[in-house]
Scaffold this motif. Structure first.
Motif, PDB file in Angstrom:
ATOM      1  N   GLU A 161       0.685  -1.089  -0.008  1.00 39.44           N
ATOM      2  CA  GLU A 161       0.078   0.129   0.096  1.00 39.44           C
ATOM      3  C   GLU A 161       0.868   1.347  -0.109  1.00 39.44           C
ATOM      4  O   GLU A 161       0.490   2.255  -0.716  1.00 39.44           O
ATOM      5  CB  GLU A 161      -0.867  -0.016   1.280  1.00 39.44           C
ATOM      6  CG  GLU A 161      -2.037  -0.943   1.206  1.00 39.44           C
ATOM      7  CD  GLU A 161      -1.600  -2.340   1.573  1.00 39.44           C
ATOM      8  OE1 GLU A 161      -2.454  -3.442   1.288  1.00 39.44           O
ATOM      9  OE2 GLU A 161      -0.404  -2.637   2.025  1.00 39.44           O
ATOM     10  N   ASN A 162       1.728   1.250   0.784  1.00 32.83           N
ATOM     11  CA  ASN A 162       2.607   2.486   0.981  1.00 32.83           C
ATOM     12  C   ASN A 162       3.606   2.724  -0.172  1.00 32.83           C
ATOM     13  O   ASN A 162       3.909   3.829  -0.449  1.00 32.83           O
ATOM     14  CB  ASN A 162       3.287   2.840   2.413  1.00 32.83           C
ATOM     15  CG  ASN A 162       4.389   2.011   2.582  1.00 32.83           C
ATOM     16  OD1 ASN A 162       5.091   1.451   1.827  1.00 32.83           O
ATOM     17  ND2 ASN A 162       4.957   1.848   3.908  1.00 32.83           N
TER      18      ASN A 162
ATOM     19  N   GLU B 286       1.691   4.521  -2.787  1.00 36.70           N
ATOM     20  CA  GLU B 286       1.501   6.141  -2.489  1.00 36.70           C
ATOM     21  C   GLU B 286       2.862   6.706  -2.770  1.00 36.70           C
ATOM     22  O   GLU B 286       2.766   7.835  -3.241  1.00 36.70           O
ATOM     23  CB  GLU B 286       1.083   6.153  -1.014  1.00 36.70           C
ATOM     24  CG  GLU B 286      -0.280   5.479  -0.622  1.00 36.70           C
ATOM     25  CD  GLU B 286      -0.669   5.772   0.854  1.00 36.70           C
ATOM     26  OE1 GLU B 286       0.006   6.098   1.446  1.00 36.70           O
ATOM     27  OE2 GLU B 286      -1.813   5.373   1.207  1.00 36.70           O
TER      28      GLU B 286
ATOM     29  N   ARG C 270      -2.976  -6.757  -3.228  1.00 38.91           N
ATOM     30  CA  ARG C 270      -3.212  -5.392  -2.615  1.00 38.91           C
ATOM     31  C   ARG C 270      -2.647  -4.262  -3.134  1.00 38.91           C
ATOM     32  O   ARG C 270      -3.233  -3.137  -3.080  1.00 38.91           O
ATOM     33  CB  ARG C 270      -2.266  -5.691  -1.225  1.00 38.91           C
ATOM     34  CG  ARG C 270      -2.820  -6.686  -0.321  1.00 38.91           C
ATOM     35  CD  ARG C 270      -1.958  -7.205   0.738  1.00 38.91           C
ATOM     36  NE  ARG C 270      -1.369  -5.917   1.510  1.00 38.91           N
ATOM     37  CZ  ARG C 270      -0.357  -6.382   2.529  1.00 38.91           C
ATOM     38  NH1 ARG C 270       0.334  -7.462   2.703  1.00 38.91           N
ATOM     39  NH2 ARG C 270       0.104  -5.173   3.204  1.00 38.91           N
ATOM     40  N   CYS C 271      -1.529  -4.087  -3.947  1.00 43.73           N
ATOM     41  CA  CYS C 271      -1.310  -3.123  -4.716  1.00 43.73           C
ATOM     42  C   CYS C 271      -2.363  -2.532  -5.676  1.00 43.73           C
ATOM     43  O   CYS C 271      -2.612  -1.561  -5.545  1.00 43.73           O
ATOM     44  CB  CYS C 271      -0.021  -3.183  -5.571  1.00 43.73           C
ATOM     45  SG  CYS C 271       1.793  -3.594  -4.864  1.00 43.73           S
TER      46      CYS C 271
ATOM     47  N   ASN D  81      -5.748  -3.084  -5.347  1.00 39.88           N
ATOM     48  CA  ASN D  81      -6.737  -2.660  -4.661  1.00 39.88           C
ATOM     49  C   ASN D  81      -6.456  -1.174  -4.243  1.00 39.88           C
ATOM     50  O   ASN D  81      -7.313  -0.332  -4.042  1.00 39.88           O
ATOM     51  CB  ASN D  81      -7.036  -3.773  -3.480  1.00 39.88           C
ATOM     52  CG  ASN D  81      -7.687  -4.873  -3.882  1.00 39.88           C
ATOM     53  OD1 ASN D  81      -8.177  -4.846  -5.008  1.00 39.88           O
ATOM     54  ND2 ASN D  81      -7.527  -5.922  -3.060  1.00 39.88           N
ATOM     55  N   HIS D  82      -5.106  -0.978  -3.655  1.00 39.52           N
ATOM     56  CA  HIS D  82      -4.839   0.346  -2.942  1.00 39.52           C
ATOM     57  C   HIS D  82      -4.615   1.423  -4.006  1.00 39.52           C
ATOM     58  O   HIS D  82      -5.204   2.500  -3.954  1.00 39.52           O
ATOM     59  CB  HIS D  82      -3.638   0.244  -2.283  1.00 39.52           C
ATOM     60  CG  HIS D  82      -3.390   1.399  -1.443  1.00 39.52           C
ATOM     61  ND1 HIS D  82      -4.059   1.529  -0.245  1.00 39.52           N
ATOM     62  CD2 HIS D  82      -2.435   2.573  -1.320  1.00 39.52           C
ATOM     63  CE1 HIS D  82      -3.973   2.467   0.375  1.00 39.52           C
ATOM     64  NE2 HIS D  82      -2.985   3.133  -0.352  1.00 39.52           N
TER      65      HIS D  82
ATOM     66  N   LYS E  49      -7.836   3.056  -4.991  1.00 40.13           N
ATOM     67  CA  LYS E  49      -8.371   4.117  -4.082  1.00 40.13           C
ATOM     68  C   LYS E  49      -7.245   5.223  -4.059  1.00 40.13           C
ATOM     69  O   LYS E  49      -7.383   6.142  -3.073  1.00 40.13           O
ATOM     70  CB  LYS E  49      -8.453   3.435  -2.719  1.00 40.13           C
ATOM     71  CG  LYS E  49      -9.461   2.331  -2.737  1.00 40.13           C
ATOM     72  CD  LYS E  49      -9.637   1.537  -1.158  1.00 40.13           C
ATOM     73  CE  LYS E  49      -8.451   0.865  -0.805  1.00 40.13           C
ATOM     74  NZ  LYS E  49      -8.720   0.067   0.370  1.00 40.13           N
ATOM     75  N   THR E  50      -6.357   5.271  -4.664  1.00 39.89           N
ATOM     76  CA  THR E  50      -5.484   6.337  -4.619  1.00 39.89           C
ATOM     77  C   THR E  50      -5.235   7.028  -5.763  1.00 39.89           C
ATOM     78  O   THR E  50      -4.717   6.765  -6.843  1.00 39.89           O
ATOM     79  CB  THR E  50      -3.961   5.795  -4.245  1.00 39.89           C
ATOM     80  OG1 THR E  50      -4.013   4.822  -3.309  1.00 39.89           O
ATOM     81  CG2 THR E  50      -2.775   6.716  -3.932  1.00 39.89           C
TER      82      THR E  50
END
Length: 376
Positions: free
Chosen positions: A128-129, A132, A171-172, A174-175, A178-179
């Motif tokens: 996730e981070n 970002e 997870r990448c 999915n995130h 949302k980013t």
């Protein structure tokens, strides 16, 4: 991002293509000079554009996250503006750098806790981070967060690692959904095939990555010490599964011969520190073989560095002069060698493209591989 195939070699899997992003066209096959910390080491951006002329360069999430830090890159308006580069940029997710910190990192399902090589401070990368951070850096092509396994690697470890890389990929994705984008252009996302040198794992991973439906795909975990024959075998397996209508990026590869052989297997994109790192140690790549410019034999050779070279340094300086610069440890020597090597790598992939379009790539490739094996 759009990708089109312009030509396919009839005697191999080599293809000439074209990637189009908001920062311009990338003609493939392509070599991406490595600009790890927002600079291709020792080369001005003007020289990079005018002499070496790559369509795309590479930056690294791990290094840029630590220095200058993403908040500074954001304030500058993204990496393109920060480093004054108006063409394409790809960022590696940092997975390889975390791999190289084997003594100073701990891998868990959540992510990787690692110790900075700069000041010893602790940090954590998660799928996730890392997404970002890459949004903040603002590269045109961004990579999934993965685990790069070492060579040799135990089968069970390679299998566990591969499955975790797949879970991290989910997870990448999915995130990322949302980013939001931080700048006024799009970013393309590439997942990464893993599986070490095990054919069944590579097949499984390639199928998983292909099913993710990304606009491009990467092959990781090679060029980490395995014999070239194993690299080629794994690349061949993976390229036979990854979709033909998407660009394929072989990460961290490699020598000029490695690049030509992998182009023949269907790879479109490459990056490697070898041309710049070896340049700083006095090794020059040419179409007729490699030169160790530190050798005494060049001390009175006043011929141009490379009469066939495409950059100004190749004909404006002699071998004797370049050897002298290395002998007295002048920085200019490393800069000249770097410009030469990067110019040669870009010439090589562009010649490969010309021969794919002309229909004689296989014959040309075999001739070049034989020539480049020489030590001059």
């Amino acid at each position: 991002m759009k990708f089109e195939i312009n030509a396919q070699d009839s005697q191999s899997k080599a293809r000439a293509g074209k990637i189009t992003t908001d920062h311009g066209v990338i003609e493939t096959p392509i070599f991406m000079p490595v600009g790890t910390v927002a600079t291709v080491k020792g080369v001005h951006q003007r020289e990079l554009k005018d002499e070496i002329n790559p369509d795309i360069i590479l930056g690294n999430t791990y290094h840029l996250y630590l220095r200058p830090q993403t908040k500074i890159i954001e304030k500058a308006g993204g990496l393109h503006k920060f480093m004054n580069w108006d063409r394409n940029i790809l960022t590696d997710s940092g997975g390889y750098q975390v791999y190289s910190l084997s003594a100073n990192r701990k891998i868990k399902e959540e992510g990787v806790k690692f110790k900075s090589h700069i000041d010893g401070s602790y940090h954590t990368f998660t799928p996730e981070n890392v997404m970002e951070i890459q949004r903040s850096i603002g590269a045109d092509i961004i990579m999934a967060f993965d685990e790069c396994t070492p060579y040799p690697c135990d089968y069970n470890y390679a299998k566990r690692s591969m499955h975790m890389t797949h879970r991290w990929l989910d997870r990448c994705i999915n995130h990322l959904e949302k980013t939001p984008l931080k700048y006024n252009y799009n970013q393309a996302f590439f997942p990464i095939v893993q599986g070490s040198t095990y054919t069944d794992l590579r097949k499984q991973s390639a199928e998983y990555i292909a099913n993710a439906g990304a606009v491009g795909n990467a092959i990781g975990g090679l060029s980490v010490g395995e014999p070239a024959e194993e690299m080629y075998a794994m690349t061949d397996v993976v390229c036979s599964i990854l979709p033909e209508d998407k660009p394929r990026y072989l990460m961290g590869v490699g020598t000029p011969i490695n690049i030509l052989e992998n182009i023949a297997l269907g790879v479109d994109m490459f990056d490697c520190v070898m041309p710049t790192r070896n340049a700083r140690n006095g090794m020059l790549f040419t179409a007729h073989g490699t030169i160790n410019i530190k050798n005494l034999k060049w001390a009175e050779d006043f011929s141009p560095i490379d009469e066939m070279g495409i950059t100004f340094v190749d004909t404006e300086y002699s071998k004797a002069y370049l050897r002298h610069l290395f002998t007295v440890n002048e920085l200019l020597g490393k800069q000249i060698a770097t410009i030469h090597n990067l110019g040669f790598y870009l010439w090589l992939v562009r010649e490969a493209r010309k021969h794919i379009l002309a229909g004689d790539f296989r014959t040309w490739k075999d001739m070049m591989v034989k020539q480049m094996n020489n030590r001059l």
